[in-house]
Every structure is written in C-alpha cells, then in structure tokens.
Design a protein around this motif. Structure first.
Motif, PDB file in Angstrom:
ATOM      1  N   TRP A 219       0.813  -1.223   0.000  1.00 28.38           N
ATOM      2  CA  TRP A 219       0.000   0.000   0.000  1.00 28.38           C
ATOM      3  C   TRP A 219       0.844   1.269   0.000  1.00 28.38           C
ATOM      4  CZ3 TRP A 219      -0.937  -4.164   3.306  1.00 28.38           C
ATOM      5  CH2 TRP A 219      -0.100  -4.207   4.435  1.00 28.38           C
ATOM      6  N   GLU A 220       0.283   2.285  -0.668  1.00 26.02           N
ATOM      7  CA  GLU A 220       0.852   3.646  -0.637  1.00 26.02           C
ATOM      8  C   GLU A 220      -0.333   4.570  -0.416  1.00 26.02           C
ATOM      9  OE1 GLU A 220       4.173   4.675  -1.656  1.00 26.02           O
ATOM     10  OE2 GLU A 220       4.894   2.641  -2.082  1.00 26.02           O
ATOM     11  N   LEU A 221      -0.196   5.516   0.475  1.00 26.06           N
ATOM     12  CA  LEU A 221      -1.315   6.429   0.773  1.00 26.06           C
ATOM     13  C   LEU A 221      -0.918   7.850   0.384  1.00 26.06           C
ATOM     14  CD1 LEU A 221      -2.171   5.196   4.417  1.00 26.06           C
ATOM     15  CD2 LEU A 221      -3.012   4.286   2.240  1.00 26.06           C
ATOM     16  N   LEU A 222      -1.738   8.464  -0.450  1.00 18.69           N
ATOM     17  CA  LEU A 222      -1.498   9.863  -0.793  1.00 18.69           C
ATOM     18  C   LEU A 222      -2.563  10.681  -0.064  1.00 18.69           C
ATOM     19  CD1 LEU A 222       0.042  11.915  -2.570  1.00 18.69           C
ATOM     20  CD2 LEU A 222      -1.616  11.448  -4.358  1.00 18.69           C
TER      21      LEU A 222
ATOM     22  N   LEU B 278      -5.936   8.987  -1.392  1.00 16.83           N
ATOM     23  CA  LEU B 278      -5.836   8.212  -2.628  1.00 16.83           C
ATOM     24  C   LEU B 278      -4.942   7.011  -2.310  1.00 16.83           C
ATOM     25  CD1 LEU B 278      -6.659   8.294  -5.650  1.00 16.83           C
ATOM     26  CD2 LEU B 278      -4.482   9.433  -6.082  1.00 16.83           C
ATOM     27  N   VAL B 279      -5.538   5.839  -2.425  1.00 14.62           N
ATOM     28  CA  VAL B 279      -4.805   4.629  -2.043  1.00 14.62           C
ATOM     29  C   VAL B 279      -4.286   3.965  -3.308  1.00 14.62           C
ATOM     30  CG1 VAL B 279      -4.958   2.424  -0.821  1.00 14.62           C
ATOM     31  CG2 VAL B 279      -6.391   4.352  -0.091  1.00 14.62           C
ATOM     32  N   THR B 280      -3.002   3.754  -3.369  1.00 20.38           N
ATOM     33  CA  THR B 280      -2.426   3.099  -4.548  1.00 20.38           C
ATOM     34  C   THR B 280      -1.636   1.858  -4.128  1.00 20.38           C
ATOM     35  OG1 THR B 280      -0.325   4.316  -4.605  1.00 20.38           O
ATOM     36  CG2 THR B 280      -2.190   5.360  -5.687  1.00 20.38           C
ATOM     37  N   MET B 281      -1.405   0.996  -5.122  1.00 23.50           N
ATOM     38  CA  MET B 281      -0.714  -0.273  -4.853  1.00 23.50           C
ATOM     39  C   MET B 281       0.642  -0.223  -5.532  1.00 23.50           C
ATOM     40  SD  MET B 281      -2.296  -4.007  -5.617  1.00 23.50           S
ATOM     41  CE  MET B 281      -2.058  -4.199  -7.371  1.00 23.50           C
TER      42      MET B 281
ATOM     43  N   GLU C  79      -8.567   6.178 -18.609  1.00 19.16           N
ATOM     44  CA  GLU C  79      -8.116   7.541 -18.961  1.00 19.16           C
ATOM     45  C   GLU C  79      -8.167   8.469 -17.739  1.00 19.16           C
ATOM     46  OE1 GLU C  79     -11.754   7.537 -21.619  1.00 19.16           O
ATOM     47  OE2 GLU C  79     -11.567   9.688 -21.306  1.00 19.16           O
ATOM     48  N   ASP C  80      -9.158   8.273 -16.868  1.00 17.22           N
ATOM     49  CA  ASP C  80      -9.228   9.104 -15.655  1.00 17.22           C
ATOM     50  C   ASP C  80      -8.117   8.730 -14.665  1.00 17.22           C
ATOM     51  OD1 ASP C  80     -11.420  10.528 -16.574  1.00 17.22           O
ATOM     52  OD2 ASP C  80     -12.857   9.110 -15.744  1.00 17.22           O
ATOM     53  N   ARG C  81      -7.840   7.426 -14.590  1.00 16.73           N
ATOM     54  CA  ARG C  81      -6.760   7.009 -13.688  1.00 16.73           C
ATOM     55  C   ARG C  81      -5.431   7.587 -14.177  1.00 16.73           C
ATOM     56  NH1 ARG C  81      -9.673   2.135 -14.002  1.00 16.73           N
ATOM     57  NH2 ARG C  81      -8.136   1.173 -15.371  1.00 16.73           N
TER      58      ARG C  81
ATOM     59  N   GLN D 215      -1.038  11.609 -13.588  1.00  8.51           N
ATOM     60  CA  GLN D 215      -0.265  12.803 -13.982  1.00  8.51           C
ATOM     61  C   GLN D 215      -0.401  13.902 -12.932  1.00  8.51           C
ATOM     62  OE1 GLN D 215      -1.808  13.993 -17.781  1.00  8.51           O
ATOM     63  NE2 GLN D 215      -1.199  12.061 -18.721  1.00  8.51           N
ATOM     64  N   LEU D 216      -1.650  14.129 -12.508  1.00 10.83           N
ATOM     65  CA  LEU D 216      -1.908  15.232 -11.578  1.00 10.83           C
ATOM     66  C   LEU D 216      -1.094  15.108 -10.290  1.00 10.83           C
ATOM     67  CD1 LEU D 216      -5.814  15.492 -11.831  1.00 10.83           C
ATOM     68  CD2 LEU D 216      -4.200  17.348 -12.300  1.00 10.83           C
ATOM     69  N   PHE D 217      -0.939  13.861  -9.831  1.00 13.96           N
ATOM     70  CA  PHE D 217      -0.295  13.676  -8.526  1.00 13.96           C
ATOM     71  C   PHE D 217       1.089  13.043  -8.638  1.00 13.96           C
ATOM     72  CE2 PHE D 217      -4.801  14.085  -7.782  1.00 13.96           C
ATOM     73  CZ  PHE D 217      -4.820  15.061  -6.796  1.00 13.96           C
ATOM     74  N   ASN D 218       1.591  13.024  -9.887  1.00 17.06           N
ATOM     75  CA  ASN D 218       2.969  12.576 -10.064  1.00 17.06           C
ATOM     76  C   ASN D 218       3.167  11.126  -9.618  1.00 17.06           C
ATOM     77  OD1 ASN D 218       5.486  13.265 -10.909  1.00 17.06           O
ATOM     78  ND2 ASN D 218       6.202  13.899  -8.874  1.00 17.06           N
ATOM     79  N   LEU D 219       2.164  10.304  -9.864  1.00 16.75           N
ATOM     80  CA  LEU D 219       2.271   8.908  -9.435  1.00 16.75           C
ATOM     81  C   LEU D 219       3.141   8.147 -10.429  1.00 16.75           C
ATOM     82  CD1 LEU D 219      -1.493   8.103  -8.642  1.00 16.75           C
ATOM     83  CD2 LEU D 219       0.309   8.664  -7.003  1.00 16.75           C
ATOM     84  N   PRO D 220       4.118   7.389  -9.947  1.00 16.33           N
ATOM     85  CA  PRO D 220       4.937   6.606 -10.879  1.00 16.33           C
ATOM     86  C   PRO D 220       4.106   5.490 -11.517  1.00 16.33           C
ATOM     87  CG  PRO D 220       5.550   6.148  -8.594  1.00 16.33           C
ATOM     88  CD  PRO D 220       4.521   7.232  -8.550  1.00 16.33           C
ATOM     89  N   ALA D 221       4.575   4.986 -12.662  1.00 23.44           N
ATOM     90  CA  ALA D 221       3.813   3.982 -13.427  1.00 23.44           C
ATOM     91  C   ALA D 221       3.565   2.718 -12.605  1.00 23.44           C
ATOM     92  CB  ALA D 221       4.560   3.657 -14.703  1.00 23.44           C
TER      93      ALA D 221
END
Ligand SMILES: Cc1cc2nc3c(=O)[nH]c(=O)nc-3n(C[C@H](O)[C@H](O)[C@H](O)COP(=O)(O)O)c2cc1C
Length: 255
Positions: free
Chosen positions: A46-49, A156-159, A207-209, A214-220
């Motif tokens: 998990w990564e939390l923004l 914003l929770v990312t994996m 496309e929204d993801r 881009q907006l939050f500079n999330l790496p691929a």
C-alpha cells in the motif's frame, strides 16, 4: 470501541462532514492502521497519498465530475448499475443488498415521495443514456464533485507494483492485502468518529486514472486502487442492509 462495534457501526458516509480538518494524531492513527495490515511475505504494497490542500481536492473533484457526466451517457454502465439500484426502503431490505438510488443522487422533487415510479425506467436503464447525452448527468456530477471538493481530507490509495509477492496468485494476494489495509483504515476511522466514503467514479476509466496519475505525479508502478473522502461526522444515522447468514455461509459442502 471494540472491534465488532466498529465493524457494525461503520457506514459509508455520503453526507457532509464537520467543517474541520482531521487532527494530526487521528490522521496518524489512520495511517498506522493501514501500516499494520497483513500481506503475503509482509510485502506491504500500500501507498497512501493524503490530500488536504484545495488544489488537489479540486483536481480530483473535476475528474469526478467529468467521469460522472460520461457515465450517464454510457448505456452499458447504466444497465450494469441498475441491477444493484433499489428504489424503496422495503425493496432494499427485502433484497439485503444493493444501494438506495436516493442515497446516491438527489431525485427530482416529484419523485422523492414515490421513487417506485422510476421502476420502468430502471428496467430499461440503457435508454437513459439518451438523457445522459442531453445533460442529465450534470446535476449529480456537480453534487458529488462538490462533496469531493469540500471533504476535509482525501486519501488516494495506490498499490506499489514493485512489491509483488512470488507465485501465480500474486495479483490476488496484492489486491487482498490492499483491501485489508483499507478496511483497517475504515474501522479505525469509525472508532475515532470519522466518516469515510469511497468515491469510485473518477477511478472507473483508465483515462481518468491516467489523468490522476499525472496530476499527482504517481509513478507507473503505482496502481490506483481507491479514493476515500474523509471527515468527522456528527454520529452516523445511515442505515445499511446485508444478506442473511444462510445466504452465504456453507457448512462442510455447498448444497
Ligand atoms: C470497492 C468499493 C467501492 C465503493 N464505491 C462507492 C462509491 O463510489 N460511492 C459510494 O457512495 N459508496 C461506495 N462504496 C460503498 C458501498 O456502496 C457500501 O459499502 C455498501 O452499500 C454497504 O453500505 P455500508 O458501507 O454503509 O455498510 C464502495 C465500497 C467499496 C468496498
């Protein structure tokens, strides 16, 4: 609050929040709750923004608004959703699943007292896409976007896909772990008098993801998993329903 009380009292909070930021100590506890979730090989994917500034909230609100307008034009989306929409309280309770339409969109005044009038429309939800093209999605889109914009905190929770465990089941275990971290956050929030709402609309379309990436500079290698609206609530009176145990519990063999 004991764990079972938190489980039973947790509700998806779709209304307004108190107009105050989340205390630093409480935010830290939400983060700790995610931190201590289980994961295979302890990979902790998990990564939390955490988003508390106006710019980030506004950007996510805009993506949400556009996404909902597009969803109202999408016949398949409307049709798929209609299966889980319940029009009346008694219908909702009888099914023990799905969501009350009126909790998700403000119905036009004449329908508020008799939402069952929408039944024929819901049965042919695909046809609503034409109303979507005439702009029917704009009002609910603005309403939900405003809720995103005004939330005291968005998470914003990312994996982190660099943290895959080994094995053929790896993808499943990654997603399972994400769910565990998120549920830890939800239950801890409940115990702190904090309400949470999932906001899925801006994450449905690739496309929204990508836009959010881009907006939050999330790496691929960060897969966007979920967006949570978070804020203090004045006691949550929202109700919910569930299937009966007999509908999903099996002993020894599935009958
Ligand atoms: C993955 C996931 C996505 C969800 N997306 C939304 C959403 O976009 N909007 C919303 O209001 N609730 C959303 N929910 C909340 C569900 O509608 C809710 O959990 C369900 O109706 C049961 O209600 P309760 O959480 O109040 O018990 C989501 C829940 C999950 C687990």
């Amino acid at each position: 609050m004991n764990v079972f009380d938190a489980i039973r009292q947790r509700r998806s909070h779709r209304g307004e929040f108190q107009n105050r930021p989340i205390d630093v100590a409480d935010l830290n506890q939400l983060i700790e709750a995610a931190r201590w979730a289980p994961s295979p090989f302890n990979v902790q994917p998990w990564e939390l923004l955490i988003i508390q500034e106006t710019d980030g909230k506004s950007a996510l609100a805009d993506v949400t608004e556009h996404a909902i307008v597009a969803q109202f034009k999408d016949a398949k989306f409307l049709d798929d959703n209609s299966r889980w929409m319940r029009l009346t309280d008694s219908e909702w309770r009888k099914h023990g699943d799905g969501v009350l339409l009126a909790e998700h969109v403000t119905l036009p005044k004449p329908l508020q007292d008799s939402p069952e009038k929408l039944r024929p429309v819901l049965k042919n939800a695909k046809s609503l896409a034409f109303l979507g093209h005439l702009g029917a999605g704009k009002m609910p889109a603005k309403e939900i976007a405003a809720q995103v914009r005004s939330a005291p905190l968005l998470m914003l929770v990312t994996m982190n896909c660099k943290r895959y465990p080994p094995g053929e089941g790896a993808t499943r275990w990654m997603w399972l772990s994400m769910g565990m971290a998120i549920q830890n956050v939800l239950l801890t929030a409940t115990s702190l008098g904090i309400g949470v709402q999932f906001v899925s609309a801006p994450l449905e379309r690739a496309e929204d993801r990508d836009k959010i990436r881009q907006l939050f500079n999330l790496p691929a290698f960060h897969e966007v998993i979920t967006l949570l609206r978070i804020g203090y609530v004045d006691g949550d009176s929202a109700d919910s329903v569930r299937l009966q145990q007999s509908e999903f519990v099996h002993f020894e063999k599935v009958e």
